[in-house]
Design a protein around this motif. Structure first.
Motif, mmCIF file in Angstrom:
data_model
loop_
_atom_site.group_PDB
_atom_site.id
_atom_site.type_symbol
_atom_site.label_atom_id
_atom_site.label_comp_id
_atom_site.label_asym_id
_atom_site.label_seq_id
_atom_site.Cartn_x
_atom_site.Cartn_y
_atom_site.Cartn_z
ATOM 1 N N ASP A 1 0.003 5.141 -5.958
ATOM 2 C CA ASP A 1 -1.016 4.443 -6.746
ATOM 3 C C ASP A 1 -2.170 4.109 -5.829
ATOM 4 O OD1 ASP A 1 -2.470 2.438 -8.343
ATOM 5 O OD2 ASP A 1 -0.667 2.401 -9.593
ATOM 6 N N THR A 2 -3.387 4.265 -6.326
ATOM 7 C CA THR A 2 -4.547 3.968 -5.480
ATOM 8 C C THR A 2 -4.611 2.486 -5.112
ATOM 9 O OG1 THR A 2 -5.888 3.726 -7.485
ATOM 10 C CG2 THR A 2 -5.918 5.878 -6.379
ATOM 11 N N ASP A 3 -4.070 1.621 -5.971
ATOM 12 C CA ASP A 3 -3.996 0.195 -5.660
ATOM 13 C C ASP A 3 -2.636 -0.328 -6.100
ATOM 14 O OD1 ASP A 3 -4.376 -2.411 -5.000
ATOM 15 O OD2 ASP A 3 -6.095 -2.769 -6.313
ATOM 16 N N SER B 1 0.837 -1.200 0.000
ATOM 17 C CA SER B 1 0.000 0.000 0.000
ATOM 18 C C SER B 1 0.873 1.251 0.000
ATOM 19 C CB SER B 1 -0.919 0.013 1.232
ATOM 20 O OG SER B 1 -1.698 1.194 1.266
ATOM 21 N N PRO C 1 -0.608 4.696 -1.237
ATOM 22 C CA PRO C 1 -1.645 5.490 -1.896
ATOM 23 C C PRO C 1 -1.128 6.770 -2.528
ATOM 24 C CG PRO C 1 -1.894 5.530 0.494
ATOM 25 C CD PRO C 1 -0.895 4.471 0.183
#
Length: 539
Positions: A237-239, A232, A234
């Protein structure tokens, strides 16, 4: 008498010729792992043996017998009738049994070596032996467990044994479990209870789960690594988990540090412009430390995340056609929690004249029909071990063996121009990233005192290195993946795996690819027999 004996001899010779002509290579399979599959054009795959018990590594002995590591035992396969298919009843025997054997098998100095998660064993062995070898000798004890439980074994030319030990969890507090060690021990005088693992020295540190280990022709030790899950970041990248960390191909230097558990190698991050193999901290506070090449050795190649590479093979072939006549094959076992799935295939990577990976050269060689050529997709056949076998059936001088612990089989692949019907589908490119599709799940936050950054929270260490725990320790803990030796670079922000050739969705026929030639020759041979008989009778 002369005429009769001569006639009988001539007829026997002609019948032998007919039998040889009628013999054909093994038929190409139309289904492997319970489904159709993708294979490069002009290659043929078939089941070498089925019905094994969780087969993992494969080793080909000098006489062409095949040793297989199964659950709790080492088996030997021998193709007595040279038909390229092993009869599990008459062409298979158990060489050794030992509780806990689960992955490795190799041969060195007149012994078979295998291991459980905590112990390395060996048995005296001569190529061609197909009888039970009795009780194994303990070589090394005290290897840490549990966690990742496979222990890959690899000898160098001097006889030193390298052992890969994977992490204890998805994310450990430090790298003490995640290492490749060198055991340079006197194997001619092993103590009665074996050597202690503590006598081995760290060769490569911070390697999360380096299941595949091989020396290249020049003697360099390479590895393929299973990266962490559930990453993780964020801010990047969001995912980030989907395409990160990349699955690393590493070349190991003595005492090098490869990043785990503090750093990870980028596969593809939507908010990054630095590209594949760029180093990042599992926690943002560690980014600067991880990017310092004095701290972390980068991988030489990045593959798609979560493909779970388990073996690599430096290939040299006289029958496979370019680019598959040389280079590097990698077995990708396949992801367990990525959606869409990745891996479940054997890929090929080109090497340059210096023996280093060529960026963007990864091609899917064989795999399931789902997914793109570089990412892969689900398949009932999950590749584990790779080996080159000579004499793979009538008229087949060599083939690539691939084991699968999912459908308990080994397949063989040969070059077979025109063999089997194939439909070419264009391959696609995609980002490469890391994985961990084998067992580990928990992330941890603890402190370390090694002078490396830590990985949980946001604080700084008293050593001037970044940390990620809310402590003042000198070493970061992390949710991370490993990085590897001798960096190579990519020119895009996203690692590519442009396939060198189109892959082929195969609905392979069950023909051998070459039966018609034998059928056409048979009438000619009968004509020759008749002519010889007449000539003999006229003598």
């Amino acid at each position: 008498m002369f005429r009769t004996s001569t006639l009988i001899a001539v007829i026997a010779i002609c019948l032998a010729v007919i039998a040889n002509v009628n013999a054909a290579p093994p038929a190409c399979a139309s289904s492997i792992g319970g489904s159709q599959f993708t294979l490069q054009p002009d290659y043929c795959a078939w089941y070498y043996i089925q019905g094994l018990s969780t087969p993992r590594q494969v080793y080909v002995a000098s006489n062409n017998d095949v040793l297989v590591a199964e659950a709790g035992k080492i088996s030997v396969l021998f193709d007595l009738d040279n038909n390229g298919v092993i009869n599990a009843t008459s062409e298979k025997a158990t060489l050794a049994t030992q509780s806990g054997l689960n992955h490795a098998v190799t041969v060195n100095g007149g012994y078979i070596y295998a291991s459980s998660s905590t112990t390395v064993y060996r048995w005296p062995y001569t190529a061609g032996n197909r009888t039970n070898l009795g009780t194994g000798e303990v070589v090394i004890t005290g290897i840490p467990g549990p966690g990742h439980k496979t222990r890959t074994l690899e000898f160098d030319a001097s006889g030193a044994l390298f052992v890969s030990v994977g992490s204890g969890a998805n994310l450990d507090p430090d790298s003490s479990r995640a290492r490749v060690v060198k055991c340079d021990l006197n194997l001619s005088a092993i103590p009665s209870n074996g050597y202690s693992y503590t006598l081995c020295t760290v060769w490569a540190d911070g390697t999360r789960n380096e299941v595949g280990l091989r020396h290249d022709p020049s003697g360099r030790l390479w590895g393929v690594e299973n990266g962490m899950d559930d990453l993780s970041r964020p801010d990047l990248d969001t995912d980030a988990h989907i395409n990160n960390p990349c699955e690393e191909v590493n070349i190991f230097a003595n005492a090098g540090f490869y990043g785990y558990p503090y750093c990870f190698s980028e596969g593809f991050l939507s908010n990054s412009t630095q590209g594949a193999m760029s180093q990042w901290g599992v926690k943002a506070a560690n980014d600067t430390w991880c990017k310092n090449t004095a701290n972390v050795i980068k991988p030489v190649y990045c593959m798609q995340s979560h493909t779970a590479p388990l073996d690599l093979n430096f290939w040299s072939s006289t029958t496979f056609q370019p680019p598959y006549n040389k280079g590097l094959f990698v077995a990708q076992h396949g992801s367990w929690n990525r959606q869409p799935p990745s891996g479940y295939q054997v890929v090929h990577i080109k090497l340059d004249d210096s023996g280093n990976p060529i960026n963007g050269s990864l091609t899917k060689f064989i795999g399931g029909n789902t997914g793109s050529s570089s990412v892969g997709g689900s398949w009932g056949f999950r590749p584990v071990g790779l080996a080159k076998l000579g004499a793979c059936g009538e008229g087949v001088s060599e083939c690539l063996l691939v084991s699968s612990d999912a459908d308990n089989s080994i397949i063989a692949i040969r070059y077979s121009p025109g063999g089997g019907s194939t439909t070419i589908t264009p391959s696609t490119t995609s980002s490469t990233s890391s994985t961990s599709s084998t067992s580990s799940t928990s992330s941890t936050s603890s402190t370390s005192t090694t002078g490396k950054p830590t990985t949980s929270s946001t604080s700084t260490s008293t050593t001037g290195q970044p940390t990620t725990t809310s402590t003042t320790t000198a070493q970061p803990t992390t949710t991370t993946t490993t990085t590897t030796a001798q960096p190579t670079t990519t020119t895009s922000a996203q690692p590519t795996t442009t396939t060198a050739q189109p892959t082929t969705t195969t609905t392979l026929s069950t023909t051998t690819g070459k039966p018609s030639s034998a059928t056409m020759i048979i009438p000619t041979i009968f004509s020759v027999i008749l002519a010889v008989i007449v000539a003999v009778m006229l003598i």
